[in-house]
Design a protein around this motif. Structure first.
Motif, PDB file in Angstrom:
ATOM      1  N   GLN A  26      62.059 -60.590 -35.367  1.00  0.00           N
ATOM      2  CA  GLN A  26      63.270 -59.803 -35.596  1.00  0.00           C
ATOM      3  C   GLN A  26      64.278 -60.534 -36.480  1.00  0.00           C
ATOM      4  N   ALA A  27      64.269 -61.851 -36.439  1.00  0.00           N
ATOM      5  CA  ALA A  27      65.331 -62.632 -37.071  1.00  0.00           C
ATOM      6  C   ALA A  27      64.889 -63.390 -38.315  1.00  0.00           C
ATOM      7  N   THR A  28      63.622 -63.303 -38.701  1.00  0.00           N
ATOM      8  CA  THR A  28      63.124 -64.025 -39.866  1.00  0.00           C
ATOM      9  C   THR A  28      62.191 -63.115 -40.664  1.00  0.00           C
ATOM     10  N   LYS A 299      73.618 -48.960 -35.393  1.00  0.00           N
ATOM     11  CA  LYS A 299      72.299 -48.388 -35.140  1.00  0.00           C
ATOM     12  C   LYS A 299      71.336 -48.736 -36.271  1.00  0.00           C
ATOM     13  N   GLN A 300      71.820 -48.697 -37.527  1.00  0.00           N
ATOM     14  CA  GLN A 300      70.932 -49.033 -38.646  1.00  0.00           C
ATOM     15  C   GLN A 300      70.519 -50.500 -38.610  1.00  0.00           C
ATOM     16  N   LEU A 301      71.427 -51.381 -38.263  1.00  0.00           N
ATOM     17  CA  LEU A 301      71.060 -52.796 -38.174  1.00  0.00           C
ATOM     18  C   LEU A 301      70.028 -53.020 -37.068  1.00  0.00           C
ATOM     19  N   ILE A 302      70.186 -52.347 -35.944  1.00  0.00           N
ATOM     20  CA  ILE A 302      69.176 -52.442 -34.885  1.00  0.00           C
ATOM     21  C   ILE A 302      67.837 -51.927 -35.389  1.00  0.00           C
ATOM     22  N   GLN A 303      67.849 -50.820 -36.123  1.00  0.00           N
ATOM     23  CA  GLN A 303      66.607 -50.258 -36.647  1.00  0.00           C
ATOM     24  C   GLN A 303      65.902 -51.243 -37.569  1.00  0.00           C
ATOM     25  N   ARG A 311      67.607 -47.410 -27.540  1.00  0.00           N
ATOM     26  CA  ARG A 311      68.208 -46.614 -26.473  1.00  0.00           C
ATOM     27  C   ARG A 311      69.711 -46.485 -26.712  1.00  0.00           C
ATOM     28  N   PRO A 312      70.298 -45.336 -26.363  1.00  0.00           N
ATOM     29  CA  PRO A 312      71.743 -45.167 -26.537  1.00  0.00           C
ATOM     30  C   PRO A 312      72.560 -46.290 -25.896  1.00  0.00           C
ATOM     31  N   ALA A 313      72.133 -46.771 -24.731  1.00  0.00           N
ATOM     32  CA  ALA A 313      72.895 -47.835 -24.067  1.00  0.00           C
ATOM     33  C   ALA A 313      72.878 -49.121 -24.897  1.00  0.00           C
ATOM     34  N   TYR A 314      71.761 -49.403 -25.563  1.00  0.00           N
ATOM     35  CA  TYR A 314      71.648 -50.574 -26.442  1.00  0.00           C
ATOM     36  C   TYR A 314      72.624 -50.432 -27.608  1.00  0.00           C
ATOM     37  N   VAL A 315      72.622 -49.265 -28.248  1.00  0.00           N
ATOM     38  CA  VAL A 315      73.540 -49.031 -29.356  1.00  0.00           C
ATOM     39  C   VAL A 315      74.987 -49.190 -28.890  1.00  0.00           C
ATOM     40  N   ILE A 340      72.885 -57.920 -31.174  1.00  0.00           N
ATOM     41  CA  ILE A 340      71.620 -57.203 -31.375  1.00  0.00           C
ATOM     42  C   ILE A 340      70.442 -58.041 -30.892  1.00  0.00           C
ATOM     43  N   LEU A 341      70.429 -59.315 -31.263  1.00  0.00           N
ATOM     44  CA  LEU A 341      69.275 -60.169 -30.975  1.00  0.00           C
ATOM     45  C   LEU A 341      69.260 -60.730 -29.566  1.00  0.00           C
ATOM     46  N   GLU A 342      70.416 -60.818 -28.935  1.00  0.00           N
ATOM     47  CA  GLU A 342      70.465 -61.355 -27.570  1.00  0.00           C
ATOM     48  C   GLU A 342      70.383 -60.271 -26.502  1.00  0.00           C
TER      49      GLU A 342
END
Length: 528
Positions: A26-28, A299-303, A311-315, A340-342
């Motif tokens: 996710q991070a690299t 939401k786009q960064l998570i995508q 999930r809505p709760a994550y956003v 986002i990453l944690e």
């Protein structure tokens, strides 16, 4: 107590190997093993396990920044992109920059190359644009929004540069609406109003609610008029333009700016008689304060980093950080990326079981290329300047439908709301460029990487000898690392049977065959 289908994320300070691998996906631009290196590379699995997720993010946030050069003698920007993606230590910054470049879109194909000058304007423009993006990737979103608005590459691509409110005779004229429209629709708000959890608001009839009107687009076009390319002679006279120049951000010229008051979002008006700089500040402050910005951007960064269908709760949790980083600051991208990453929805040895069927995203062509190279301990040989390995990586990604940094339109390589085929309402942005031709191109890439001499001749070197020689160990190794212990028994058996067949060849060919089959499996193609 957790439900039977739920999974508790691990403590951030002591991630398992599988969790560390998922984090690096996710991070690299692809996980890698330390391969005996000392000290441990900060983008290696072993480093993340030793330091923990939180510390690994902290170190990445301050890693030396990879940059781009627009000098005539340098490699193409696409080649520089892939070289940085493989070799750069600032992997997280590069991943976030890549994500942001698919929000604030500029395409190299949209920058004319002036024959009257010796330099390459497309290269200069894109180098400056990407350097500006990466410099602001961990800054404040308001600062990033202004930097992109005044970036000369953006100015050319979306007509912000030389967007005048007057003709040469002083007669008023309606400014070009291109940048104003895309800034609202694609860079900040989106078309429809959103709740903080990323879901759409609806009116009493159940219809989505627009975030802005055509009148708003026109108002912002007037408020943002009068900007042009920087020049040693300063601003031009009324109704005239400066020649394209990409070394500095654009300058505001009141002589070509509409100073009248205009009504922006939420009934806020610009100040009558204001200059180009004052009205730009008011316009961007107005957009930045809009409640749609946090869910639309987060939401786009998570995508891009984690999953296409969060999930809505994550956003909502990430949006809350965008709205307030804990110190009262809105738009802190450094805090947003960390959130986002944690988040528990991103962490753990595998995707949360309750979400598994809808979790993850198709590896985009660029990530597919870089992930394979980095897992195979790949190196890029540029000795003597006769080889251009970055260009080879660019060509592979382009064949699969992602020519970085040449997206085909302002909607990037694929829109964030593209549906997953047969997904019953699920989103699958990367699937928008997956068809019979690009599926074949993915297979051709892996085959050429493993079996052809052309990658090495171009300077792309991978080493399959880092993989176990024993067939059983080889399958287990790929399942352990490439699929962080989620390889199905069906895939294990398929790979094992293939590499133990008498026709599979020697140890090297068996390793290559195992990599080929695993990398093209749906289990690997979908990053979870």
């Amino acid at each position: 107590m957790l439900g039977q289908q739920e999974q508790a994320a691990e403590p951030l300070g002591t991630p398992s190997e599988a969790n560390a691998i998922r984090f690096l996906e996710q991070a690299t631009f692809g996980p890698k093993l330390a391969a005996g290196a000392s000290p441990l590379p900060i983008d290696s699995v072993e480093y993340v396990m030793a330091q923990g997720i939180t510390n690994a993010i902290t170190v990445q946030l301050s890693a030396p920044r990879s940059t781009y050069s627009g000098a005539l003698e340098t490699r193409d920007i696409g080649s520089q992109f892939f070289t940085n993606a493989i070799q750069g230590r600032d992997q997280l910054r590069q991943r976030v920059t890549f994500a942001l470049s698919q929000v604030f879109v500029v395409s190299q194909t949209g920058i004319p190359n002036l024959t009257s000058t010796p330099e390459s304007e497309p290269k200069l423009a894109m180098a400056g644009y990407l350097n500006t993006l990466s410099a602001n990737a961990f800054g404040n979103f308001r600062t990033l929004l202004e930097a992109m608005t005044l970036d000369p590459a953006m100015g050319t691509f979306l007509d912000m540069a030389n967007n005048k409110a007057f003709r040469t005779n002083g007669q008023a004229v309606a400014p070009n609406e291109n940048y104003a429209r895309e800034m609202l629709q694609l860079f900040t708000l989106g078309l429809h109003k959103l709740n903080d959890d990323g879901t759409e608001m609806v009116d009493a009839q159940g219809a989505p609610i627009p975030t802005y009107t055509e009148a708003h687009v026109q108002a912002f076009a007037h408020a943002l008029s009068g900007w042009t390319y920087a020049s040693a002679t300063g601003c031009p006279t009324v109704g005239r333009s400066n020649t394209a120049s990409y070394a500095q951000k654009m300058i505001g010229c009141d002589v070509n700016h509409d100073s009248t008051s205009r009504v922006l979002l939420r009934g806020v008006s610009t100040t009558a008689g204001g200059g180009a700089a004052a009205h730009l500040k008011q316009a961007l402050d107005n957009v930045f304060a809009d409640p749609n910005v946090p869910p639309f951007i987060c939401k786009q960064l998570i995508q891009h980093l984690v999953t296409s269908n969060p999930r809505p709760a994550y956003v909502r949790r990430v949006v809350n950080v965008f709205k307030n980083n804990g110190s009262g600051v809105r738009g802190d991208l450094r805090a947003v990326v960390r959130a986002i990453l944690e988040d528990d929805d991103a962490r753990g040895p595998q995707a949360p079981l309750a979400q598994y069927a809808s979790y993850g995203h198709l590896r985009s062509p660029a990530l597919f290329v870089t992930t394979l190279i980095r897992w195979l301990n790949g190196t890029l040989d540029t000795v003597g300047g006769t080889k251009d390995p970055g260009a080879k990586l660019y060509a592979w990604s382009s064949a699969m439908g992602q020519a970085v940094p040449r997206p085909p339109s302002v909607f990037s390589y694929y829109p964030p709301n593209a549906p997953a085929p047969g997904g019953n309402g699920l989103l699958g942005p990367e699937f928008a460029i997956l068809d019979t031709a690009t599926v074949a191109a993915r297979a051709n890439f892996v085959h050429e990487l493993l079996y052809s001499s052309t990658p090495a001749n171009a300077g792309v070197l991978v080493n399959v000898s880092v993989l176990p020689a024993d067939s059983n160990d080889l399958v287990m190794w790929l399942g352990r690392y490439w699929l962080h212990h989620t390889m199905s028994s069906e895939l294990q058996l398929t790979v094992f049977n293939a590499i133990t067949d008498s026709r599979a060849g020697d140890s090297t060919r068996r390793r290559k065959l195992a990599v080929y089959l695993t990398s093209l499996s749906p289990e690997f193609q979908i990053q979870r």
